[in-house]
Enzyme design. Sequence first.
Site, PDB file in Angstrom:
ATOM      1  N   CYS A  80       7.999  -3.175  -7.582  1.00  0.00           N
ATOM      2  CA  CYS A  80       7.361  -4.296  -6.897  1.00  0.00           C
ATOM      3  C   CYS A  80       5.883  -3.982  -6.658  1.00  0.00           C
ATOM      4  O   CYS A  80       5.551  -2.934  -6.110  1.00  0.00           O
ATOM      5  CB  CYS A  80       8.092  -4.544  -5.581  1.00  0.00           C
ATOM      6  SG  CYS A  80       7.220  -5.587  -4.413  1.00  0.00           S
ATOM      7  N   GLU A  81       5.034  -4.893  -7.060  1.00  0.00           N
ATOM      8  CA  GLU A  81       3.607  -4.633  -6.886  1.00  0.00           C
ATOM      9  C   GLU A  81       3.147  -4.773  -5.438  1.00  0.00           C
ATOM     10  O   GLU A  81       2.066  -4.328  -5.084  1.00  0.00           O
ATOM     11  CB  GLU A  81       2.769  -5.534  -7.793  1.00  0.00           C
ATOM     12  CG  GLU A  81       2.773  -6.987  -7.450  1.00  0.00           C
ATOM     13  CD  GLU A  81       1.931  -7.816  -8.410  1.00  0.00           C
ATOM     14  OE1 GLU A  81       1.253  -8.721  -7.918  1.00  0.00           O
ATOM     15  OE2 GLU A  81       1.963  -7.571  -9.620  1.00  0.00           O
ATOM     16  N   HIS A  82       3.962  -5.386  -4.594  1.00  0.00           N
ATOM     17  CA  HIS A  82       3.577  -5.532  -3.184  1.00  0.00           C
ATOM     18  C   HIS A  82       3.829  -4.269  -2.366  1.00  0.00           C
ATOM     19  O   HIS A  82       3.074  -3.977  -1.444  1.00  0.00           O
ATOM     20  CB  HIS A  82       4.334  -6.693  -2.538  1.00  0.00           C
ATOM     21  CG  HIS A  82       3.915  -8.025  -3.057  1.00  0.00           C
ATOM     22  ND1 HIS A  82       4.721  -9.129  -3.000  1.00  0.00           N
ATOM     23  CD2 HIS A  82       2.780  -8.436  -3.678  1.00  0.00           C
ATOM     24  CE1 HIS A  82       4.100 -10.160  -3.537  1.00  0.00           C
ATOM     25  NE2 HIS A  82       2.925  -9.760  -3.960  1.00  0.00           N
ATOM     26  N   HIS A  83       4.918  -3.537  -2.671  1.00  0.00           N
ATOM     27  CA  HIS A  83       5.270  -2.369  -1.867  1.00  0.00           C
ATOM     28  C   HIS A  83       5.423  -1.092  -2.698  1.00  0.00           C
ATOM     29  O   HIS A  83       5.706  -0.036  -2.148  1.00  0.00           O
ATOM     30  CB  HIS A  83       6.594  -2.619  -1.120  1.00  0.00           C
ATOM     31  CG  HIS A  83       6.519  -3.780  -0.204  1.00  0.00           C
ATOM     32  ND1 HIS A  83       7.043  -5.016  -0.518  1.00  0.00           N
ATOM     33  CD2 HIS A  83       5.944  -3.918   1.015  1.00  0.00           C
ATOM     34  CE1 HIS A  83       6.816  -5.858   0.471  1.00  0.00           C
ATOM     35  NE2 HIS A  83       6.145  -5.222   1.415  1.00  0.00           N
ATOM     36  N   GLN A 106       9.051 -10.263  -9.777  1.00  0.00           N
ATOM     37  CA  GLN A 106      10.194 -10.771 -10.537  1.00  0.00           C
ATOM     38  C   GLN A 106       9.861 -12.095 -11.228  1.00  0.00           C
ATOM     39  O   GLN A 106      10.192 -12.287 -12.395  1.00  0.00           O
ATOM     40  CB  GLN A 106      11.404 -10.943  -9.617  1.00  0.00           C
ATOM     41  CG  GLN A 106      12.637 -11.422 -10.348  1.00  0.00           C
ATOM     42  CD  GLN A 106      13.881 -11.403  -9.479  1.00  0.00           C
ATOM     43  OE1 GLN A 106      13.991 -10.609  -8.559  1.00  0.00           O
ATOM     44  NE2 GLN A 106      14.811 -12.271  -9.778  1.00  0.00           N
ATOM     45  N   HIS A 115      15.982  -6.025  -4.529  1.00  0.00           N
ATOM     46  CA  HIS A 115      14.674  -5.451  -4.222  1.00  0.00           C
ATOM     47  C   HIS A 115      14.815  -4.457  -3.082  1.00  0.00           C
ATOM     48  O   HIS A 115      15.222  -4.825  -1.983  1.00  0.00           O
ATOM     49  CB  HIS A 115      13.694  -6.560  -3.833  1.00  0.00           C
ATOM     50  CG  HIS A 115      13.379  -7.491  -4.955  1.00  0.00           C
ATOM     51  ND1 HIS A 115      12.150  -7.508  -5.563  1.00  0.00           N
ATOM     52  CD2 HIS A 115      14.135  -8.413  -5.601  1.00  0.00           C
ATOM     53  CE1 HIS A 115      12.150  -8.413  -6.531  1.00  0.00           C
ATOM     54  NE2 HIS A 115      13.354  -8.981  -6.566  1.00  0.00           N
ATOM     55  N   CYS A 127      12.560  -3.194  -1.371  1.00  0.00           N
ATOM     56  CA  CYS A 127      11.654  -3.514  -0.263  1.00  0.00           C
ATOM     57  C   CYS A 127      12.353  -4.406   0.765  1.00  0.00           C
ATOM     58  O   CYS A 127      11.924  -4.475   1.913  1.00  0.00           O
ATOM     59  CB  CYS A 127      10.352  -4.145  -0.757  1.00  0.00           C
ATOM     60  SG  CYS A 127      10.554  -5.623  -1.749  1.00  0.00           S
TER      61      CYS A 127
END
Length: 186
Positions: free
Chosen positions: A75-78, A117, A145, A147
């Site tokens: 995941c690019e956010h976390h 995703q 996920h 996260c």
Amino acid sequence: MNTEKIKSLIRELIIEIGDDPDREGLIETPSRVAEMFKEIFSGYQDIPENTVKLFKETKHGDGIIIKDIPFYSMCEHHIMPFFGVIDVAYIPNNESILGLSKFSRIVDYYSKRLQLQECLGEQICDFIMKEVNARGAMVIIKAEHLCMSMRGVKKSGVNTITKTSKGVFNDNSELRMEYLSLLLNM
């Protein structure tokens, strides 16, 4: 990828979280993490067009479905893993088809990078439409996920399902419903 810089950053991270990078269990950790990063982010080095082999075939039936391609991504956010399965349906043009093993390679190429995703499905679908000159493509992703499982709401086992469709799957609602039914009920 600069492995020495990654090793240094991991050493600093170990210190920042309150541990000793020189203790027995952590001495080799920066090297292991650098090697792991090379592997799990290999999608930045590969070229997906090199994985495609088209077969000249005019008698292919109505369409092709490839189910349950396992994948993992970050995941690019976390920068935490998400993983699951990807289903691909496509309707070839009347000239060629894509080798079945290539779908797994296409999935690997796009999933082995920092990712969302929703974007992963779009990228796979766009690649099939462009490189295979498909009449239509549909990608369904079912993923968990970490996260969401390990932090934040801390709900494990929750799956996110996304669908992307292009070409005749958007133009023909009856065809779209037929393939969605096949993909979701198989």
